[in-house]
Design a protein around this motif. Structure first.
Motif, PDB file in Angstrom:
ATOM      1  N   PHE A 123       0.836  -1.195   0.000  1.00 30.05           N
ATOM      2  CA  PHE A 123       0.000   0.000   0.000  1.00 30.05           C
ATOM      3  C   PHE A 123       0.874   1.249   0.000  1.00 30.05           C
ATOM      4  O   PHE A 123       1.797   1.376   0.808  1.00 30.05           O
ATOM      5  CB  PHE A 123      -0.925  -0.001   1.217  1.00 30.05           C
ATOM      6  N   THR A 124       0.556   2.155  -0.912  1.00 30.26           N
ATOM      7  CA  THR A 124       1.262   3.425  -1.051  1.00 30.26           C
ATOM      8  C   THR A 124       0.228   4.530  -1.238  1.00 30.26           C
ATOM      9  O   THR A 124      -0.940   4.254  -1.559  1.00 30.26           O
ATOM     10  CB  THR A 124       2.211   3.397  -2.269  1.00 30.26           C
ATOM     11  N   PRO A 125       0.613   5.787  -1.056  1.00 23.93           N
ATOM     12  CA  PRO A 125      -0.368   6.876  -1.202  1.00 23.93           C
ATOM     13  C   PRO A 125      -1.019   6.954  -2.574  1.00 23.93           C
ATOM     14  O   PRO A 125      -2.144   7.462  -2.689  1.00 23.93           O
ATOM     15  CB  PRO A 125       0.469   8.132  -0.907  1.00 23.93           C
ATOM     16  N   ASP A 126      -0.359   6.467  -3.626  1.00 21.89           N
ATOM     17  CA  ASP A 126      -0.939   6.562  -4.967  1.00 21.89           C
ATOM     18  C   ASP A 126      -1.644   5.276  -5.401  1.00 21.89           C
ATOM     19  O   ASP A 126      -2.070   5.165  -6.552  1.00 21.89           O
ATOM     20  CB  ASP A 126       0.138   6.926  -5.991  1.00 21.89           C
TER      21      ASP A 126
ATOM     22  N   THR B 194      -8.820   3.989  -0.805  1.00 21.79           N
ATOM     23  CA  THR B 194      -8.209   2.731  -1.218  1.00 21.79           C
ATOM     24  C   THR B 194      -8.321   1.680  -0.126  1.00 21.79           C
ATOM     25  O   THR B 194      -8.561   0.497  -0.400  1.00 21.79           O
ATOM     26  CB  THR B 194      -6.737   2.969  -1.583  1.00 21.79           C
ATOM     27  N   GLN B 195      -8.166   2.093   1.124  1.00 25.34           N
ATOM     28  CA  GLN B 195      -8.310   1.146   2.233  1.00 25.34           C
ATOM     29  C   GLN B 195      -9.688   0.488   2.222  1.00 25.34           C
ATOM     30  O   GLN B 195      -9.825  -0.713   2.482  1.00 25.34           O
ATOM     31  CB  GLN B 195      -8.091   1.865   3.563  1.00 25.34           C
ATOM     32  N   SER B 196     -10.711   1.272   1.891  1.00 23.61           N
ATOM     33  CA  SER B 196     -12.078   0.749   1.924  1.00 23.61           C
ATOM     34  C   SER B 196     -12.333  -0.280   0.833  1.00 23.61           C
ATOM     35  O   SER B 196     -13.335  -1.003   0.889  1.00 23.61           O
ATOM     36  CB  SER B 196     -13.080   1.897   1.782  1.00 23.61           C
ATOM     37  N   ALA B 197     -11.441  -0.374  -0.151  1.00 21.63           N
ATOM     38  CA  ALA B 197     -11.626  -1.364  -1.212  1.00 21.63           C
ATOM     39  C   ALA B 197     -11.535  -2.788  -0.674  1.00 21.63           C
ATOM     40  O   ALA B 197     -12.030  -3.729  -1.300  1.00 21.63           O
ATOM     41  CB  ALA B 197     -10.586  -1.155  -2.312  1.00 21.63           C
ATOM     42  N   LEU B 198     -10.914  -2.948   0.488  1.00 23.73           N
ATOM     43  CA  LEU B 198     -10.812  -4.272   1.095  1.00 23.73           C
ATOM     44  C   LEU B 198     -12.075  -4.684   1.843  1.00 23.73           C
ATOM     45  O   LEU B 198     -12.249  -5.856   2.183  1.00 23.73           O
ATOM     46  CB  LEU B 198      -9.637  -4.306   2.083  1.00 23.73           C
ATOM     47  N   LEU B 199     -12.973  -3.731   2.116  1.00 22.13           N
ATOM     48  CA  LEU B 199     -14.100  -3.994   3.010  1.00 22.13           C
ATOM     49  C   LEU B 199     -14.975  -5.148   2.532  1.00 22.13           C
ATOM     50  O   LEU B 199     -15.262  -6.086   3.280  1.00 22.13           O
ATOM     51  CB  LEU B 199     -14.949  -2.734   3.167  1.00 22.13           C
ATOM     52  N   GLU B 200     -15.431  -5.072   1.288  1.00 22.74           N
ATOM     53  CA  GLU B 200     -16.335  -6.108   0.790  1.00 22.74           C
ATOM     54  C   GLU B 200     -15.646  -7.464   0.763  1.00 22.74           C
ATOM     55  O   GLU B 200     -16.232  -8.484   1.141  1.00 22.74           O
ATOM     56  CB  GLU B 200     -16.840  -5.756  -0.609  1.00 22.74           C
TER      57      GLU B 200
ATOM     58  N   ALA C 124      -1.752  -7.367   3.098  1.00 18.43           N
ATOM     59  CA  ALA C 124      -1.936  -5.946   2.811  1.00 18.43           C
ATOM     60  C   ALA C 124      -0.866  -5.196   3.596  1.00 18.43           C
ATOM     61  O   ALA C 124      -1.054  -4.848   4.762  1.00 18.43           O
ATOM     62  CB  ALA C 124      -3.337  -5.493   3.204  1.00 18.43           C
ATOM     63  N   ASP C 125       0.268  -4.977   2.961  1.00 17.32           N
ATOM     64  CA  ASP C 125       1.445  -4.466   3.657  1.00 17.32           C
ATOM     65  C   ASP C 125       1.384  -2.950   3.802  1.00 17.32           C
ATOM     66  O   ASP C 125       1.156  -2.235   2.828  1.00 17.32           O
ATOM     67  CB  ASP C 125       2.705  -4.872   2.888  1.00 17.32           C
ATOM     68  N   GLU C 126       1.592  -2.488   5.036  1.00 18.27           N
ATOM     69  CA  GLU C 126       1.564  -1.057   5.367  1.00 18.27           C
ATOM     70  C   GLU C 126       0.262  -0.418   4.881  1.00 18.27           C
ATOM     71  O   GLU C 126       0.251   0.590   4.183  1.00 18.27           O
ATOM     72  CB  GLU C 126       2.780  -0.343   4.773  1.00 18.27           C
ATOM     73  N   VAL C 127      -0.851  -1.026   5.305  1.00 17.15           N
ATOM     74  CA  VAL C 127      -2.164  -0.624   4.806  1.00 17.15           C
ATOM     75  C   VAL C 127      -2.488   0.822   5.150  1.00 17.15           C
ATOM     76  O   VAL C 127      -3.246   1.485   4.427  1.00 17.15           O
ATOM     77  CB  VAL C 127      -3.241  -1.585   5.358  1.00 17.15           C
ATOM     78  N   ASN C 128      -1.914   1.351   6.221  1.00 13.94           N
ATOM     79  CA  ASN C 128      -2.247   2.729   6.594  1.00 13.94           C
ATOM     80  C   ASN C 128      -1.380   3.768   5.890  1.00 13.94           C
ATOM     81  O   ASN C 128      -1.375   4.932   6.266  1.00 13.94           O
ATOM     82  CB  ASN C 128      -2.179   2.917   8.114  1.00 13.94           C
ATOM     83  N   ARG C 129      -0.664   3.360   4.847  1.00  9.60           N
ATOM     84  CA  ARG C 129       0.020   4.343   4.003  1.00  9.60           C
ATOM     85  C   ARG C 129      -0.825   4.733   2.792  1.00  9.60           C
ATOM     86  O   ARG C 129      -0.483   5.669   2.074  1.00  9.60           O
ATOM     87  CB  ARG C 129       1.377   3.808   3.543  1.00  9.60           C
TER      88      ARG C 129
END
Length: 328
Positions: free
Chosen positions: A71-74, A120-126, A110-115
């Motif tokens: 996970f990266t900011p872009d 984008t983080q919410s894409a994992l929810l479903e 999901a490595d370094e998910v809070n970056r």
């Protein structure tokens, strides 16, 4: 599968993971427990503590497909779930074809998910909750078992975004990776700076894992254990008549109903590992911290005084009676 076979298989997996991972005994147990309980894990720790190696080793030992997302900011949601691309057949006609993203796996890191950004983080929810992915109105089922281990850096580090509460609540456990001891550091040197480094062997098949997941759901839970679980979770709510002292002073929102589910599901696994076919209060108490720490939101006073969610949970454990009947 019998409870004895369950415990023996769990021990084989644990032993195999420990041939690669140095130390982190409690962390390994929590990750395995959450996996067999059918949940997901949020793992917090500074870089370099072996978080990535742990989940990769787990996938290798169980012969499960493995993917990693950095996970990266872009990073965009389509980079996770996939997207429709325009294709052309032999006759020149164009059509859309869905190209699957890395979420289509069985063990996802999901490595370094809070970056990444909250969008984008919410894409994992479903995927985490429903084990399906929807793209352009079409739903795609993920292969079972499906397990997400998300790592995050401590929130004090630069370039991080706090995970939304809705996503935090979907993790069965939040566990913390502690820095290795001096003896563990020496062992890391011995294992990783030589030509032949240890590799995990396959010790359980996919079908065996599915049987373990089914058996864990069948463990009996006595009524007094259920009542205690409900009292414990309600004790983290400041507005409850029986809330714990620290909850009344420092908590804005207590643990959600998913906290009750996490406690019971993980306690069932722990009971089977111990050779029991029923859940005890000791199972619940042992797993209260990883099950609830990410579901408690502190108020301004709690944050200002540096109160930790673990302290609130421990206070609730201390003040919640074991045998008293629950009130509605």
């Amino acid at each position: 599968m019998t409870p004895e076979e369950f415990a023996a298989t769990f021990e084989r997996i644990r032993r195999e993971v420990r041939t690669v991972i140095v130390g982190h005994e409690t962390l390994i147990d929590h990750v395995l427990t959450a996996f067999i309980a059918g949940g997901h894990v949020l793992l917090e720790g500074v870089p370099g503590l072996g978080k990535t190696l742990l989940v990769k080793t787990l996938a290798q030992s169980l012969e499960l497909s493995f993917s990693r997302i950095q996970f990266t900011p872009d990073l965009m949601p389509a980079d996770i779930v996939g997207t429709n691309v325009v294709m052309q057949d032999a006759e020149g006609r164009r059509y859309f074809e869905f190209q699957r993203g890395p979420v289509f796996t069985q063990v996802l890191l999901a490595d370094e998910v809070n970056r990444a950004t909250p969008k984008t983080q919410s894409a994992l929810l479903e995927a985490m909750q429903e084990h399906t992915v929807t793209a352009a109105g079409t739903s795609y089922a993920l292969e079972e078992p499906f397990f997400v281990l998300a790592t995050q850096n401590p929130i004090e580090m630069e370039g991080t975004y706090p995970l939304p509460e809705a996503q935090l609540d979907r993790f069965l456990f939040k566990v913390k990776a502690e820095f290795p001891t001096a003896a563990d550091l020496v062992e890391i040197i011995d294992r990783t700076t030589v030509a032949d480094q240890p590799q995990a062997r396959v010790v359980a098949s996919r079908e065996v894992i599915r049987q373990m997941l089914r058996l864990a759901r069948e463990v009996e839970v006595a009524s007094h254990v259920k009542a205690y679980t409900a009292r414990l979770v309600r004790a983290t709510h400041p507005g409850d008549p029986r809330s714990a002292d620290m909850a009344r002073r420092y908590v804005r929102y207590g643990a959600s109903p998913r906290g009750v589910q996490a406690l019971i599901l993980s306690a069932k696994v722990r009971a089977l590992v111990a050779g029991r076919a029923n859940v005890s209060l000791g199972d619940l108490k042992a797993l209260a911290l990883p099950s609830l720490r990410h579901r408690i939101i502190l108020n301004f006073e709690g944050e200002a005084e540096g109160i930790d969610a673990d302290a609130v949970i421990q206070n609730a454990l201390d003040e919640t009676p074991e045998l008293e009947e629950a009130r509605t």
